[in-house]
Design a protein around this motif. Structure first.
Motif, short mmCIF file in Angstrom:
data_model
loop_
_atom_site.label_atom_id
_atom_site.label_comp_id
_atom_site.label_asym_id
_atom_site.label_seq_id
_atom_site.Cartn_x
_atom_site.Cartn_y
_atom_site.Cartn_z
N SER A 31 43.27 36.25 54.05
CA SER A 31 42.49 37.45 54.33
C SER A 31 43.33 38.56 54.96
N ARG A 57 38.19 37.44 44.29
CA ARG A 57 37.23 38.41 44.83
C ARG A 57 37.91 39.67 45.33
N ARG A 58 39.18 39.56 45.65
CA ARG A 58 39.94 40.72 46.11
C ARG A 58 40.64 41.43 44.96
#
Length: 224
Positions: A31, A57-58
């Protein structure tokens, strides 16, 4: 477990490694890792695919690899459910991506020292048993991962302090990477460590009064 994997609810059939404290610790490091949309990410030992999905997702282009067919099937199902662009490949560590290169490599390999010595584990034990010193897979990652990183690329790897983080750092630095421990967490013994606690104490890997395990995340970067 802290909340880096909040909202992640992957299908985890019997025999597939479920997201646990080590997964969450590595997700926390992920993250904080800056990478642009479209970066190429490799997740080796993907298990249920939880970390691969986090990277996707990023906006990363993710390839996930596992030696277990059960894990591959579970990860593919979870990718389908999430509708995210992750390629899931079956194979032993880096074999399925020979000749490719990546901006980021994630690794949550087997790392628990096992009384069976360096005999290759079978079945679900492949998810945690890693030879007498816990480095059956770690040493291969330290040797091969640097050759797959692009300039400025990063390797994030999680493992136990029982499997010698200093050796991980030394091997990655010898390969020309800048390496350091960026995260640590102490957790109670799980079922596997409890089952071999006496053996670990006899080996000197645990002190007589030690009753928890330290996990670490190593970050290693290939200089530009």
């Amino acid at each position: 477990m802290p909340g880096y994997l909040v909202g992640v609810n992957p299908l985890v059939p019997p025999g597939v490694y479920a997201p646990q404290e080590d997964t969450d610790l590595l997700a926390g490091a992920l993250s904080e890792e800056p990478f642009p949309p479209g970066a190429d990410v490799l997740d080796v030992g993907t298990g249920s695919g939880a970390l691969a999905l986090e990277a996707a997702r990023r906006g990363a282009r993710v390839t996930a690899v596992d030696v277990s067919w059960r894990a591959v099937c579970a990860a593919r199902w979870n990718v389908w459910r999430a509708r995210l662009p992750v390629r899931v490949r079956h194979g032993n560590l880096f074999d399925p991506v020979h000749g490719q290169s990546f901006d980021l490599i994630l690794a949550n390999p087997p790392y628990v020292p096992a009384p069976a010595g360096r005999r290759v584990p079978r079945g679900e034990a492949r998810a945690w048993d890693a030879g007498g010193d816990g480095r059956l897979v770690l040493d291969r990652i330290c040797r091969e991962a640097p050759t797959l990183l692009r300039s400025g690329g990063v390797l994030l790897i999680v493992h136990s302090a029982l499997s010698d983080p200093d050796r991980t750092l030394a091997r990655l630095r010898a390969a020309g990477l800048k390496a350091s421990v960026i995260r640590r967490r102490r957790i109670p013994f799980g079922p596997v460590l409890r089952s071999r606690e006496d053996w670990l104490r006899d080996r000197g890997l645990l002190s007589p009064d030690e009753n928890n395990e330290e996990l670490v995340v190593v970050r290693a970067e290939l200089p530009c």
